[in-house]
Design a protein around this motif. Structure first.
Motif, PDB file in Angstrom:
ATOM      1  N   UNK A   1       0.849  -1.166   0.000  1.00 24.65           N
ATOM      2  CA  UNK A   1       0.000   0.000   0.000  1.00 24.65           C
ATOM      3  C   UNK A   1       0.901   1.237   0.000  1.00 24.65           C
ATOM      4  N   UNK A   2       0.538   2.176  -0.841  1.00 24.69           N
ATOM      5  CA  UNK A   2       1.299   3.425  -0.943  1.00 24.69           C
ATOM      6  C   UNK A   2       0.316   4.589  -0.980  1.00 24.69           C
ATOM      7  N   UNK A   3       0.606   5.650  -0.249  1.00 27.54           N
ATOM      8  CA  UNK A   3      -0.202   6.868  -0.271  1.00 27.54           C
ATOM      9  C   UNK A   3       0.465   7.889  -1.178  1.00 27.54           C
ATOM     10  N   UNK A   4      -0.340   8.493  -2.057  1.00 25.01           N
ATOM     11  CA  UNK A   4       0.186   9.500  -2.984  1.00 25.01           C
ATOM     12  C   UNK A   4      -0.800  10.662  -3.089  1.00 25.01           C
ATOM     13  N   UNK A  56      -2.899   3.477  -2.922  1.00 26.80           N
ATOM     14  CA  UNK A  56      -2.739   2.607  -4.081  1.00 26.80           C
ATOM     15  C   UNK A  56      -2.227   1.247  -3.643  1.00 26.80           C
ATOM     16  N   UNK A  57      -2.813   0.208  -4.214  1.00 25.95           N
ATOM     17  CA  UNK A  57      -2.327  -1.164  -4.074  1.00 25.95           C
ATOM     18  C   UNK A  57      -1.776  -1.515  -5.449  1.00 25.95           C
ATOM     19  N   UNK A  58      -0.474  -1.381  -5.608  1.00 22.28           N
ATOM     20  CA  UNK A  58       0.111  -1.488  -6.944  1.00 22.28           C
ATOM     21  C   UNK A  58      -0.334  -0.286  -7.755  1.00 22.28           C
TER      22      UNK A  58
END
Length: 69
Positions: A1-4, A56-58
């Protein structure tokens, strides 16, 4: 998981907001009136007034959150 950070008037924001509103309507069992929509307009979610961040997941956007100051 990534936050953007994402543009509040961009495609990711539009898709996530549409999913969010559809889920609210499903839970309520009725359509929302425009006056019931979330109150922020895109300009309020741009720095320095605020920020919209998507998770985002991927490559898939799976959630979001916003802050207004």
């Amino acid at each position: 998981m990534e936050l953007r950070p994402v543009p509040p008037d961009g495609e990711v924001a539009r898709l996530l907001l549409a999913d969010y509103l559809a889920e609210i309507e499903r839970r309520l069992g009725r359509s929302l009136e425009p006056s019931e929509y979330p109150g922020a307009v895109p300009a309020e979610l741009e720095p320095p007034s605020g920020r919209l961040v998507a998770a985002f997941d991927g490559d898939a956007a799976v959630g979001c959150g916003a802050v207004r100051v």
